[in-house]
Enzyme design. Structure first.
Site, PDB file in Angstrom:
ATOM      1  N   ARG A 117       0.852  -1.196   0.000  1.00 21.40           N
ATOM      2  CA  ARG A 117       0.000   0.000   0.000  1.00 21.40           C
ATOM      3  C   ARG A 117       0.881   1.236   0.000  1.00 21.40           C
ATOM      4  NH1 ARG A 117       1.936   1.796   4.108  1.00 21.40           N
ATOM      5  NH2 ARG A 117       0.756   3.707   3.796  1.00 21.40           N
TER       6      ARG A 117
ATOM      7  N   ARG B 133      -7.376  -0.203  -6.875  1.00 22.39           N
ATOM      8  CA  ARG B 133      -7.715   0.840  -5.883  1.00 22.39           C
ATOM      9  C   ARG B 133      -7.733   2.158  -6.658  1.00 22.39           C
ATOM     10  NH1 ARG B 133      -4.367   1.185  -0.578  1.00 22.39           N
ATOM     11  NH2 ARG B 133      -6.251   2.259   0.176  1.00 22.39           N
TER      12      ARG B 133
ATOM     13  N   ASP C  41      -1.989  10.803  -1.983  1.00 22.68           N
ATOM     14  CA  ASP C  41      -2.352   9.753  -2.931  1.00 22.68           C
ATOM     15  C   ASP C  41      -2.686  10.296  -4.306  1.00 22.68           C
ATOM     16  OD1 ASP C  41      -3.077   8.676  -0.051  1.00 22.68           O
ATOM     17  OD2 ASP C  41      -2.684   6.963  -1.363  1.00 22.68           O
TER      18      ASP C  41
END
Ligand SMILES: CSC[C@H]1O[C@H](OP(=O)(O)O)[C@H](O)[C@@H]1O
Length: 323
Positions: A45, A83, A228
């Site tokens: 991640r 994702r 992100d």
């Protein structure tokens, strides 16, 4: 294993972040399906680490499907959609796909280039951000607050927000780091604390809901977080709980820094309104460590990220400098 993710003998090798801090173990992912599952359960991640995962996943697909490029592209699409919020995942997939005409070896070479680039880029971005922190914060040594995990575990190596801590700690300029636990998946308590302990940096973990009080009590000199996806106007998507931190920092007049590689900037979107925020399963909120903590009937609101308006961000710093 110093790299969080790497290529090893035809497989993607990762540190299993679901096992930390209790157990340090690595996983060998031999197929795109295994890699997608690892991404979706956050065994790997963090935006830069996902960029590398995307590229390495295309390398797996190219080796598996050979000249069947439609199948490679189908796997690449599934990877990029694993994702939605971190732009780096699709960025890594696209960079690797760009070499597809050169065959599997060319795709793998591009993925390896991304692996090699990452630490250099993160060291550069976090060095510039550390200089900005020193310029804007008078107190020495510094007390920094961070959210989620933006350390070496969120990247191939070194880290972004925690990369600032490493630079400052090496110069003896860190008094303490406050690490938000970061519910519901506890990347702060589990991963950031693990990294800080490993580096010998003084730290305290705190409930996300205590961060504003720490700031209000004058315990924090600055907030440093990762990202992100950063829109063209510098609105920034980051782990859920970042936006209220920025509000508290602004209200109390302390600097709020975002540190990220340029690969996290998405110039194709004008502002944060266009950022797709991943919604995750209710069970992450209604259970804790496998034990139900809410009634059977409970449903949850569980966005994995929020968007902080650029107006609340003191500086977004990449390897190119302050945006
Ligand atoms: C250096 S990018 C780290 C960034 O990614 C994390 O999200 P997740 O743990 O869901 O991958 C979090 O937003 C971090 O700031």
């Amino acid at each position: 294993m110093r790299r969080t993710i790497d290529w090893n003998d035809g497989a993607v090798l990762i540190i299993d972040q679901c096992a930390l801090p209790v157990e340090y173990r690595t996983l060998r992912l031999r197929t795109v399906g295994e890699l997608i599952a690892a991404i979706q359960r956050l065994a790997v991640r963090g935006a830069p680490a996902l960029g590398a995962a995307g590229a390495l996943g295309v390398a797996l697909a190219a080796r598996a499907h050979g000249e069947d490029l439609d199948s490679v592209r189908r796997d690449a699409t599934a990877l990029a959609g694993a994702r939605p919020t971190a732009v780096n995942l699709s960025w890594g997939v696209e960079r690797a796909l760009g070499k597809l005409a050169g065959g599997p070896d060319a795709v793998l070479a591009e993925a390896r280039t991304i692996l090699d680039e990452d630490e250099r880029v993160n060291r550069a971005a976090s060095r510039l951000a550390a200089d900005e922190v020193l310029r804007r914060c008078e107190r020495r040594p510094l007390r920094l607050l961070t959210h989620c995990n933006a350390g070496r575990l969120a990247t191939v190596s070194w880290g972004t927000a925690l990369g600032v801590v490493w630079h400052l700690h090496e110069a003896g300029l860190v008094e303490q780091v406050f690490a938000d636990e970061t519910r519901p998946l506890l990347q702060g308590a589990r991963l950031t604390a693990w990294e800080l302990a490993e580096a010998g940096v003084p730290y305290r973990v705190l409930p996300d809901s205590a961060a504003a009080t720490a700031i209000a009590r004058g315990m924090v000199d600055c907030v440093v977080v990762g990202a992100d996806r950063i829109a063209a106007n510098s609105d920034t998507a980051n782990k859920i709980g970042t936006y209220p931190l920025a509000l508290a920092a602004a209200h109390h007049g302390i600097p709020f820094f975002v540190v990220a590689p340029e690969s996290t900037v998405d110039e194709s979107i004008p502002d944060g309104a266009a950022i797709v925020v991943e919604e995750r399963d209710s069970a992450e909120v209604t259970s804790f460590a496998g034990t139900r903590v809410a009634p059977e009937s409970a449903r949850a609101f569980n966005p994995a990220f929020d968007v902080t308006p650029a107006a609340l961000i003191t500086a977004v710093v990449t390897e190119k400098g302050v945006r």
